[in-house]
Motif scaffolding. Structure first.
Motif, PDB file in Angstrom:
ATOM      1  N   GLU A 118      29.843  23.372  35.240  1.00 53.93           N
ATOM      2  CA  GLU A 118      30.926  24.029  34.477  1.00 53.93           C
ATOM      3  C   GLU A 118      32.273  23.364  34.736  1.00 53.93           C
ATOM      4  OE1 GLU A 118      32.942  27.055  32.291  1.00 53.93           O
ATOM      5  OE2 GLU A 118      30.788  27.129  32.657  1.00 53.93           O
ATOM      6  N   GLY A 119      32.997  23.030  33.653  1.00 50.48           N
ATOM      7  CA  GLY A 119      34.351  22.498  33.758  1.00 50.48           C
ATOM      8  C   GLY A 119      34.452  21.028  34.121  1.00 50.48           C
ATOM      9  N   MET A 120      33.334  20.298  34.057  1.00 51.31           N
ATOM     10  CA  MET A 120      33.353  18.874  34.387  1.00 51.31           C
ATOM     11  C   MET A 120      33.264  18.026  33.119  1.00 51.31           C
ATOM     12  SD  MET A 120      33.700  18.381  37.562  1.00 51.31           S
ATOM     13  CE  MET A 120      34.302  19.785  38.439  1.00 51.31           C
ATOM     14  N   LYS A 121      33.978  16.896  33.112  1.00 53.65           N
ATOM     15  CA  LYS A 121      34.021  15.964  31.990  1.00 53.65           C
ATOM     16  C   LYS A 121      33.221  14.718  32.347  1.00 53.65           C
ATOM     17  CE  LYS A 121      35.845  14.878  27.976  1.00 53.65           C
ATOM     18  NZ  LYS A 121      35.380  15.587  26.825  1.00 53.65           N
ATOM     19  N   PHE A 122      32.299  14.330  31.481  1.00 58.65           N
ATOM     20  CA  PHE A 122      31.467  13.152  31.693  1.00 58.65           C
ATOM     21  C   PHE A 122      32.327  11.891  31.608  1.00 58.65           C
ATOM     22  CE2 PHE A 122      28.772   9.797  29.767  1.00 58.65           C
ATOM     23  CZ  PHE A 122      27.897   9.626  30.809  1.00 58.65           C
ATOM     24  N   VAL A 123      32.135  10.967  32.561  1.00 58.39           N
ATOM     25  CA  VAL A 123      32.896   9.718  32.585  1.00 58.39           C
ATOM     26  C   VAL A 123      31.980   8.519  32.357  1.00 58.39           C
ATOM     27  CG1 VAL A 123      34.349   8.207  34.005  1.00 58.39           C
ATOM     28  CG2 VAL A 123      34.630  10.685  34.139  1.00 58.39           C
ATOM     29  N   ASN A 124      30.910   8.423  33.124  1.00 51.57           N
ATOM     30  CA  ASN A 124      30.059   7.248  33.068  1.00 51.57           C
ATOM     31  C   ASN A 124      28.688   7.580  33.647  1.00 51.57           C
ATOM     32  OD1 ASN A 124      29.246   4.626  32.679  1.00 51.57           O
ATOM     33  ND2 ASN A 124      30.752   3.703  34.048  1.00 51.57           N
ATOM     34  N   TYR A 125      27.761   6.660  33.498  1.00 49.54           N
ATOM     35  CA  TYR A 125      26.431   6.824  34.075  1.00 49.54           C
ATOM     36  C   TYR A 125      25.959   5.494  34.618  1.00 49.54           C
ATOM     37  CZ  TYR A 125      24.404   4.249  30.239  1.00 49.54           C
ATOM     38  OH  TYR A 125      24.089   3.253  29.361  1.00 49.54           O
ATOM     39  N   ASN A 126      24.947   5.551  35.463  1.00 53.52           N
ATOM     40  CA  ASN A 126      24.318   4.353  35.995  1.00 53.52           C
ATOM     41  C   ASN A 126      22.848   4.669  36.211  1.00 53.52           C
ATOM     42  OD1 ASN A 126      23.807   1.857  37.180  1.00 53.52           O
ATOM     43  ND2 ASN A 126      24.411   2.565  39.215  1.00 53.52           N
ATOM     44  N   ILE A 127      21.987   3.865  35.617  1.00 55.91           N
ATOM     45  CA  ILE A 127      20.557   4.009  35.870  1.00 55.91           C
ATOM     46  C   ILE A 127      20.226   2.991  36.947  1.00 55.91           C
ATOM     47  CG2 ILE A 127      18.240   3.854  34.915  1.00 55.91           C
ATOM     48  CD1 ILE A 127      19.399   4.713  32.232  1.00 55.91           C
ATOM     49  N   GLU A 128      20.178   3.491  38.188  1.00 61.41           N
ATOM     50  CA  GLU A 128      19.982   2.630  39.351  1.00 61.41           C
ATOM     51  C   GLU A 128      18.578   2.046  39.384  1.00 61.41           C
ATOM     52  OE1 GLU A 128      19.680   3.798  43.857  1.00 61.41           O
ATOM     53  OE2 GLU A 128      21.768   3.847  43.175  1.00 61.41           O
ATOM     54  N   SER A 129      17.631   2.860  39.062  1.00 62.35           N
ATOM     55  CA  SER A 129      16.242   2.440  38.990  1.00 62.35           C
ATOM     56  C   SER A 129      15.573   3.369  37.989  1.00 62.35           C
ATOM     57  CB  SER A 129      15.567   2.558  40.362  1.00 62.35           C
ATOM     58  OG  SER A 129      15.451   3.914  40.725  1.00 62.35           O
ATOM     59  N   LYS A 130      14.306   3.189  37.776  1.00 60.33           N
ATOM     60  CA  LYS A 130      13.640   4.068  36.810  1.00 60.33           C
ATOM     61  C   LYS A 130      13.588   5.515  37.294  1.00 60.33           C
ATOM     62  CE  LYS A 130       8.881   3.407  38.260  1.00 60.33           C
ATOM     63  NZ  LYS A 130       7.549   3.064  37.850  1.00 60.33           N
ATOM     64  N   ASP A 131      13.857   5.743  38.580  1.00 64.00           N
ATOM     65  CA  ASP A 131      13.787   7.089  39.134  1.00 64.00           C
ATOM     66  C   ASP A 131      15.122   7.821  39.164  1.00 64.00           C
ATOM     67  OD1 ASP A 131      11.063   6.811  39.634  1.00 64.00           O
ATOM     68  OD2 ASP A 131      11.435   5.904  41.576  1.00 64.00           O
TER      69      ASP A 131
END
Length: 102
Positions: free
Chosen positions: A38-51
């Motif tokens: 709640e109340g958080m804004k998405f900035v970025n993502y990283n797919i480190e591995s398939k898991d």
């Protein structure tokens, strides 16, 4: 002996498919929905591995509205399996961002 071999094959298949849902999405395609706190804004993502998929987020400002983001994995036809997709939802004041229909 044939029954034992088939049983072992079925068991191995079940174990390989019962892993982390993120791994299933990145390996076999499909969609996984992620709802940010709640109340958080998405900035970025990283797919480190398939898991693992790591989402970076920050506190949402008062003038910002919740949004929906799609992270689409494109394998470019190099794999037999389908493309994976993560749908990321933000929530503000108890209201979740709109669902995106396919």
């Amino acid at each position: 002996m044939k029954k034992a071999y088939i049983s072992l094959l079925v068991l191995c298949t079940l174990f390989s498919l019962s892993g982390c849902e993120n791994a299933n999405v990145t390996s076999f395609g499909g969609t996984k929905e992620i709802v940010l706190p709640e109340g958080m804004k998405f900035v970025n993502y990283n797919i480190e591995s398939k898991d693992n998929i790591w989402c970076t987020y920050r506190p949402m400002r008062k003038d910002e509205q919740p949004e929906t983001y799609i992270v689409q994995q494109d394998k470019g036809g190099l794999h037999i399996s389908g493309d994976g997709r993560f749908v990321i939802y933000e929530v503000k004041d108890g209201v979740k961002s709109p669902r995106i229909e396919e």
